[in-house]
Write an enzyme that holds these catalytic residues in place. Structure first.
Site, PDB file in Angstrom:
ATOM      1  N   LYS A 107      40.111   9.516   6.069  1.00  0.00           N
ATOM      2  CA  LYS A 107      39.911   9.279   7.502  1.00  0.00           C
ATOM      3  C   LYS A 107      39.466   7.853   7.792  1.00  0.00           C
ATOM      4  CE  LYS A 107      39.174  14.047   8.964  1.00  0.00           C
ATOM      5  NZ  LYS A 107      39.149  14.751   7.655  1.00  0.00           N
TER       6      LYS A 107
HETATM    7  C1  LIG Z   1      40.040  15.816   7.462  1.00  0.00           C
HETATM    8  C2  LIG Z   1      40.278  16.194   6.050  1.00  0.00           C
HETATM    9  C3  LIG Z   1      41.374  16.982   5.660  1.00  0.00           C
HETATM   10  C4  LIG Z   1      42.347  17.560   6.665  1.00  0.00           C
HETATM   11  O1  LIG Z   1      43.155  16.577   7.247  1.00  0.00           O
HETATM   12  P1  LIG Z   1      43.965  16.896   8.597  1.00  0.00           P
HETATM   13  O2  LIG Z   1      44.589  15.618   8.999  1.00  0.00           O
HETATM   14  O3  LIG Z   1      42.940  17.375   9.589  1.00  0.00           O
HETATM   15  O4  LIG Z   1      44.943  17.961   8.268  1.00  0.00           O
HETATM   16  C5  LIG Z   1      41.552  17.247   4.317  1.00  0.00           C
HETATM   17  N1  LIG Z   1      40.677  16.796   3.399  1.00  0.00           N
HETATM   18  C6  LIG Z   1      39.612  16.045   3.723  1.00  0.00           C
HETATM   19  C7  LIG Z   1      38.682  15.595   2.660  1.00  0.00           C
HETATM   20  C8  LIG Z   1      39.367  15.707   5.063  1.00  0.00           C
HETATM   21  O5  LIG Z   1      38.301  14.970   5.379  1.00  0.00           O
END
Ligand SMILES: *Cc1c(COP(=O)(O)O)cnc(C)c1O
Length: 433
Positions: A107
């Protein structure tokens, strides 16, 4: 480039408004009107291009009509000052490590990009302060808070459920200060999310403040996630492993996988995608039955995927023009229970020495189960295993796994957060203060 809403009841809008608003006025998600396809020659050149060159080319396809090249380039280059290596786990399975950024989760890419793009628009237009409201169950709050830290003209409010995020995660967004305010809500993650929604609906607040969201509904957060699909392909191509490529994405809100589907539409030679889920498997149910039935999420060890109504599902439907068969042709699904996840972390570590985090473990499992004879599998390792220290240590039966210095540094800061009840009135008066 114009952006339309997936609900088709809002006017077309430009990039700046789509980014500042986050959600379209009809509550739909913004989509770019066109998706540019790269010529074959681009893919032949990819193996000789750097990560930054690749990312800029992709960013230019999305945003080049709306932002001057030098500015866009600096946004891309500043965002991506860390690597995303493809690492071999076994002969046919590879891990795309997206956890080398400041908060050790993928993210960081979207959050850092969005912060810089929003900061640029605010400065260029002389906009009044923009307030970013974000609800988090852990990872989003840390990536957004760190991505926006010190960005002129933006204040971030992170709402999180008291006592329900891991101590490491909490440190990552409560110790920063400056333009980041952490609000500790006496309630659940769902309460936090409901409060954020209520704030967006409140006329008094929205008149006084320019409010926006930094969840993956925002185009400036979700589109940049396409960069690393191209980069992963180029790394695999260098080692002659890019043919018959299957990409597996541990999915929660489905923003990450949707960015991969965009990359495929732009011509990236990915054969097919797999969405890996934990027990929260409404998407898998959709693939099986053609019916999308959201339901409340349940807690699992892969907590960033505990989502019962994935917001980007609307984008997938739109991308495939609601064609169920076309969706099933490109995406398959698997789901894993907590005990499967723990066992996979243990067995992968034992047989290969590679340490998975609980989310990546779902991706690894889905490739083990779903990969065909002549296919190469790539799963997205979405967070560093040390972010989920207790779970991982239990799975491999080892105490005190190594914690990266970056993560340790957060833990030395002083927690600063404001407590708040889960009533909207309380949050509102806090924001108005
Ligand atoms: C947010 C997140 C996900 C999921 O990603 P999406 O884009 O919401 O499908 C998977 N793994 C981790 C570690 C995350 O922080």
């Amino acid at each position: 480039m114009k952006y339309y809403s997936t609900n088709k009841k809002a006017p077309l809008t430009g990039l700046q408004e789509a980014v500042v608003r986050g959600l379209a006025p009809d509550k739909g998600l913004y989509m770019p009107e066109r998706i540019k396809c790269f010529p074959d020659d681009f893919f032949r050149r990819l193996p000789n291009m750097t990560f930054l060159e690749i990312s800029y080319a992709v960013a230019d396809a999305f945003f080049g009509e709306d932002i001057e090249p030098e500015i866009l380039k600096s946004i891309v280059y500043e965002t991506l000052d860390f690597d995303m290596p493809v690492v071999s786990v076994n002969r046919s399975i590879f891990s795309l490590e997206l956890f080398h950024g400041p908060t050790l989760a993928f993210k960081d890419v979207g959050a850092r990009f969005m912060a810089r793009m929003l900061g640029y628009f605010i400065q260029k237009e002389g906009l009044k302060q923009v307030n970013v409201l974000v609800a988090t169950s852990g990872d989003t709050g840390s990536a957004v808070a760190n991505g926006f830290l010190g960005v002129e003209g933006i204040h971030v409010y992170v709402l999180y459920p008291k006592g329900k995020v891991s101590p490491i995660q909490e440190c990552q967004f409560t110790t920063l200060g400056r333009n980041i305010t952490a609000i500790e809500i006496d309630g659940t993650f769902d309460d936090c999310q409901a409060l954020v929604k209520a704030a967006f609906m409140d006329e008094e607040l929205t008149q006084q403040f320019q409010l926006t969201s930094a969840n993956s509904i925002n185009v400036a957060r979700f589109l940049p996630q396409a960069f690393y699909y191209f980069y992963a392909y180029s790394q695999l191509a260098v080692s002659g492993k890019a043919d018959h490529l299957v990409v597996c994405v541990p999915s929660g809100n489905f923003g990450n996988i949707t960015a991969g589907l965009f990359a495929k539409k732009m011509g990236l030679p990915v054969k097919r995608f797999i969405a890996a889920n934990n027990k929260n498997d409404v998407f898998l149910e959709y693939l099986r039955t053609g019916k999308y039935l959201p339901r409340p999420s349940v807690q699992t060890v892969a907590n960033a995927m505990d989502v019962g109504d994935p917001s980007n599902f609307a984008r997938i439907l739109d991308l495939y023009q609601n064609d169920y068969n076309a969706i099933c042709a490109d995406i398959s699904g698997f789901r894993y229970l907590d005990e499967d996840i723990l066992a996979a972390i243990g067995s992968c570590y034992e047989s290969t020495g590679y340490l998975l985090d609980p989310h990546g473990a779902c991706g690894y499992l889905a490739l083990k189960e779903g990969l065909g004879e002549n296919e190469t599998g790539l799963f997205l390792e979405t967070a560093h295993p040390a972010k989920f220290k207790e779970t991982v240590e239990k799975a491999i039966n080892v105490r005190n796994i190594a914690v990266p210095d970056k993560l340790k540094a957060f833990m030395q800061g002083r927690k600063q957060s404001v407590e708040c009840s889960k009533s909207f009135g309380a949050l509102k008066s806090l924001l108005l203060r």
